[in-house]
Design a protein around this motif. Structure first.
Motif, PDB file in Angstrom:
ATOM      1  N   VAL A 152       0.844  -1.185   0.000  1.00  0.00           N
ATOM      2  CA  VAL A 152       0.000   0.000   0.000  1.00  0.00           C
ATOM      3  C   VAL A 152       0.884   1.240   0.000  1.00  0.00           C
ATOM      4  CG1 VAL A 152      -1.689   1.341   1.285  1.00  0.00           C
ATOM      5  CG2 VAL A 152      -1.874  -1.169   1.187  1.00  0.00           C
ATOM      6  N   GLN A 153       0.517   2.183  -0.851  1.00  0.00           N
ATOM      7  CA  GLN A 153       1.232   3.460  -0.888  1.00  0.00           C
ATOM      8  C   GLN A 153       0.251   4.604  -0.893  1.00  0.00           C
ATOM      9  OE1 GLN A 153       3.925   3.443  -4.265  1.00  0.00           O
ATOM     10  NE2 GLN A 153       5.622   2.916  -2.928  1.00  0.00           N
ATOM     11  N   LEU A 154       0.590   5.660  -0.173  1.00  0.00           N
ATOM     12  CA  LEU A 154      -0.174   6.895  -0.191  1.00  0.00           C
ATOM     13  C   LEU A 154       0.756   7.978  -0.712  1.00  0.00           C
ATOM     14  CD1 LEU A 154      -1.989   6.744   3.272  1.00  0.00           C
ATOM     15  CD2 LEU A 154      -2.852   6.020   1.055  1.00  0.00           C
ATOM     16  N   GLN A 155       0.414   8.554  -1.826  1.00  0.00           N
ATOM     17  CA  GLN A 155       1.259   9.568  -2.464  1.00  0.00           C
ATOM     18  C   GLN A 155       0.588  10.925  -2.336  1.00  0.00           C
ATOM     19  OE1 GLN A 155       4.369   8.981  -3.957  1.00  0.00           O
ATOM     20  NE2 GLN A 155       4.458  11.215  -3.994  1.00  0.00           N
ATOM     21  N   ALA A 156       1.169  11.782  -1.516  1.00  0.00           N
ATOM     22  CA  ALA A 156       0.628  13.127  -1.325  1.00  0.00           C
ATOM     23  C   ALA A 156       1.296  14.107  -2.276  1.00  0.00           C
ATOM     24  CB  ALA A 156       0.835  13.576   0.110  1.00  0.00           C
ATOM     25  N   SER A 157       0.533  15.080  -2.717  1.00  0.00           N
ATOM     26  CA  SER A 157       1.049  16.095  -3.629  1.00  0.00           C
ATOM     27  C   SER A 157       0.286  17.400  -3.423  1.00  0.00           C
ATOM     28  CB  SER A 157       0.921  15.624  -5.074  1.00  0.00           C
ATOM     29  OG  SER A 157      -0.443  15.408  -5.399  1.00  0.00           O
ATOM     30  N   GLY A 158       0.800  18.463  -4.028  1.00  0.00           N
ATOM     31  CA  GLY A 158       0.090  19.732  -3.995  1.00  0.00           C
ATOM     32  C   GLY A 158       0.675  20.780  -3.071  1.00  0.00           C
ATOM     33  N   GLY A 159       1.659  20.409  -2.277  1.00  0.00           N
ATOM     34  CA  GLY A 159       2.280  21.389  -1.398  1.00  0.00           C
ATOM     35  C   GLY A 159       3.108  22.391  -2.177  1.00  0.00           C
ATOM     36  N   GLY A 160       3.529  23.429  -1.485  1.00  0.00           N
ATOM     37  CA  GLY A 160       4.346  24.452  -2.131  1.00  0.00           C
ATOM     38  C   GLY A 160       4.422  25.705  -1.300  1.00  0.00           C
ATOM     39  N   LEU A 161       4.917  26.748  -1.926  1.00  0.00           N
ATOM     40  CA  LEU A 161       5.068  28.050  -1.280  1.00  0.00           C
ATOM     41  C   LEU A 161       3.918  28.955  -1.714  1.00  0.00           C
ATOM     42  CD1 LEU A 161       6.725  30.124   0.346  1.00  0.00           C
ATOM     43  CD2 LEU A 161       7.979  30.618  -1.771  1.00  0.00           C
ATOM     44  N   VAL A 162       3.260  29.566  -0.749  1.00  0.00           N
ATOM     45  CA  VAL A 162       2.140  30.450  -1.044  1.00  0.00           C
ATOM     46  C   VAL A 162       2.173  31.627  -0.084  1.00  0.00           C
ATOM     47  CG1 VAL A 162       0.566  29.194   0.479  1.00  0.00           C
ATOM     48  CG2 VAL A 162      -0.367  30.501  -1.449  1.00  0.00           C
ATOM     49  N   GLN A 163       1.667  32.751  -0.519  1.00  0.00           N
ATOM     50  CA  GLN A 163       1.604  33.927   0.354  1.00  0.00           C
ATOM     51  C   GLN A 163       0.417  33.804   1.320  1.00  0.00           C
ATOM     52  OE1 GLN A 163       1.514  37.386  -2.209  1.00  0.00           O
ATOM     53  NE2 GLN A 163       3.741  37.582  -2.120  1.00  0.00           N
ATOM     54  N   GLY A 176      -2.940  34.283   3.019  1.00  0.00           N
ATOM     55  CA  GLY A 176      -4.219  34.581   2.379  1.00  0.00           C
ATOM     56  C   GLY A 176      -4.486  33.755   1.140  1.00  0.00           C
ATOM     57  N   GLY A 177      -3.475  33.057   0.679  1.00  0.00           N
ATOM     58  CA  GLY A 177      -3.612  32.260  -0.529  1.00  0.00           C
ATOM     59  C   GLY A 177      -4.212  30.889  -0.274  1.00  0.00           C
ATOM     60  N   SER A 178      -4.249  30.090  -1.330  1.00  0.00           N
ATOM     61  CA  SER A 178      -4.878  28.773  -1.270  1.00  0.00           C
ATOM     62  C   SER A 178      -3.979  27.707  -1.879  1.00  0.00           C
ATOM     63  CB  SER A 178      -6.211  28.782  -2.036  1.00  0.00           C
ATOM     64  OG  SER A 178      -7.125  29.695  -1.467  1.00  0.00           O
ATOM     65  N   LEU A 179      -4.169  26.501  -1.403  1.00  0.00           N
ATOM     66  CA  LEU A 179      -3.529  25.322  -1.978  1.00  0.00           C
ATOM     67  C   LEU A 179      -4.509  24.171  -1.900  1.00  0.00           C
ATOM     68  CD1 LEU A 179       0.116  25.292  -0.517  1.00  0.00           C
ATOM     69  CD2 LEU A 179      -0.523  25.654  -2.911  1.00  0.00           C
ATOM     70  N   ARG A 180      -4.364  23.226  -2.809  1.00  0.00           N
ATOM     71  CA  ARG A 180      -5.167  22.011  -2.767  1.00  0.00           C
ATOM     72  C   ARG A 180      -4.237  20.810  -2.734  1.00  0.00           C
ATOM     73  NH1 ARG A 180      -8.768  18.847  -7.209  1.00  0.00           N
ATOM     74  NH2 ARG A 180     -10.469  18.113  -5.854  1.00  0.00           N
ATOM     75  N   LEU A 181      -4.291  20.079  -1.656  1.00  0.00           N
ATOM     76  CA  LEU A 181      -3.488  18.880  -1.520  1.00  0.00           C
ATOM     77  C   LEU A 181      -4.285  17.676  -2.007  1.00  0.00           C
ATOM     78  CD1 LEU A 181      -1.994  19.401   2.059  1.00  0.00           C
ATOM     79  CD2 LEU A 181      -1.200  20.322  -0.132  1.00  0.00           C
ATOM     80  N   ALA A 182      -3.573  16.710  -2.530  1.00  0.00           N
ATOM     81  CA  ALA A 182      -4.194  15.458  -2.953  1.00  0.00           C
ATOM     82  C   ALA A 182      -3.372  14.292  -2.428  1.00  0.00           C
ATOM     83  CB  ALA A 182      -4.291  15.387  -4.472  1.00  0.00           C
ATOM     84  N   PHE A 196      -8.728  24.792  14.535  1.00  0.00           N
ATOM     85  CA  PHE A 196      -7.919  25.855  13.935  1.00  0.00           C
ATOM     86  C   PHE A 196      -8.063  25.922  12.408  1.00  0.00           C
ATOM     87  CE2 PHE A 196      -4.867  22.838  12.416  1.00  0.00           C
ATOM     88  CZ  PHE A 196      -4.689  21.908  13.426  1.00  0.00           C
ATOM     89  N   VAL A 197      -8.763  24.961  11.797  1.00  0.00           N
ATOM     90  CA  VAL A 197      -8.948  25.023  10.343  1.00  0.00           C
ATOM     91  C   VAL A 197     -10.408  25.150   9.922  1.00  0.00           C
ATOM     92  CG1 VAL A 197      -6.846  23.728   9.929  1.00  0.00           C
ATOM     93  CG2 VAL A 197      -9.055  22.531   9.946  1.00  0.00           C
ATOM     94  N   LYS A 198     -11.303  25.118  10.875  1.00  0.00           N
ATOM     95  CA  LYS A 198     -12.725  25.191  10.544  1.00  0.00           C
ATOM     96  C   LYS A 198     -13.046  26.475   9.782  1.00  0.00           C
ATOM     97  CE  LYS A 198     -14.664  22.300  14.197  1.00  0.00           C
ATOM     98  NZ  LYS A 198     -15.492  22.265  15.426  1.00  0.00           N
ATOM     99  N   GLY A 199     -13.768  26.284   8.690  1.00  0.00           N
ATOM    100  CA  GLY A 199     -14.136  27.417   7.864  1.00  0.00           C
ATOM    101  C   GLY A 199     -13.091  27.804   6.838  1.00  0.00           C
ATOM    102  N   ARG A 200     -11.900  27.253   6.955  1.00  0.00           N
ATOM    103  CA  ARG A 200     -10.830  27.578   5.990  1.00  0.00           C
ATOM    104  C   ARG A 200     -10.457  26.391   5.124  1.00  0.00           C
ATOM    105  NH1 ARG A 200      -5.806  29.002   7.738  1.00  0.00           N
ATOM    106  NH2 ARG A 200      -5.931  27.646   9.562  1.00  0.00           N
ATOM    107  N   PHE A 201     -10.462  25.200   5.701  1.00  0.00           N
ATOM    108  CA  PHE A 201     -10.061  23.986   4.981  1.00  0.00           C
ATOM    109  C   PHE A 201     -11.281  23.113   4.721  1.00  0.00           C
ATOM    110  CE2 PHE A 201      -5.441  23.628   6.795  1.00  0.00           C
ATOM    111  CZ  PHE A 201      -5.195  24.928   6.398  1.00  0.00           C
ATOM    112  N   MET A 236      -7.267  24.134   0.990  1.00  0.00           N
ATOM    113  CA  MET A 236      -6.854  25.035   2.060  1.00  0.00           C
ATOM    114  C   MET A 236      -6.946  26.466   1.566  1.00  0.00           C
ATOM    115  SD  MET A 236      -3.578  22.931   3.595  1.00  0.00           S
ATOM    116  CE  MET A 236      -2.567  23.262   2.159  1.00  0.00           C
ATOM    117  N   ASN A 237      -7.798  27.242   2.199  1.00  0.00           N
ATOM    118  CA  ASN A 237      -7.977  28.652   1.865  1.00  0.00           C
ATOM    119  C   ASN A 237      -7.557  29.531   3.033  1.00  0.00           C
ATOM    120  OD1 ASN A 237      -9.155  27.811  -0.594  1.00  0.00           O
ATOM    121  ND2 ASN A 237     -11.194  27.752   0.325  1.00  0.00           N
TER     122      ASN A 237
END
Length: 122
Positions: free
Chosen positions: A1-12, A14-20, A62-67, A82-83
């Motif tokens: 079994v493997q779980l491959q996470a992606s989508g991270g990075g550098l953001v300012q 107030g910005g958003s990212l979507r992890l998968a 701490f993430v309610k309403g944002r994630f 993540m917003n």
């Protein structure tokens, strides 16, 4: 079994990212899937989890309403939208799958991804 996470990075701030996180090796359509994070020098903490149907989900305060966590069982993948990101959200984010099927909330997680790094600049 493997779980491959992606989508991270550098953001300012107030910005958003979507992890998968794509699972392979077996199907997890009957298991809770979740996201955790760990910042440097801190313990790993729970972020969000979603039941097998995708209808029920719960979040750390701490993430309610944002994630927003979601899943696509056809793709064996869980997502984390993540917003309104803040510098304190900077961490390595890990996906995980519960040990036991049809248990909500789960008592433990058996499978873990390798983590994807999120860095939020101020």
């Amino acid at each position: 079994v493997q779980l491959q996470a992606s989508g991270g990075g550098l953001v300012q701030a107030g910005g958003s990212l979507r992890l998968a996180c794509a699972a392979s090796g077996r199907t997890f359509s009957s298991y809770v899937m979740g996201w955790f994070r760990q910042a440097p020098g801190k313990e790993r903490e729970f972020v969000a989890a979603i039941a097998w149907s995708g209808v029920r989900a719960y979040y750390a305060d701490f993430v309610k309403g944002r994630f927003t966590i979601s899943r696509d069982n056809a793709k064996n993948t869980v997502y984390l939208q993540m917003n309104s990101l803040a510098p304190e959200d900077s961490a390595a984010y890990y996906c995980a799958v519960a040990t036991y099927p049809l248990q909500y909330p789960p008592t433990e997680y058996a499978y873990w991804g390798q983590g994807t790094l999120v860095t939020v600049s101020s």
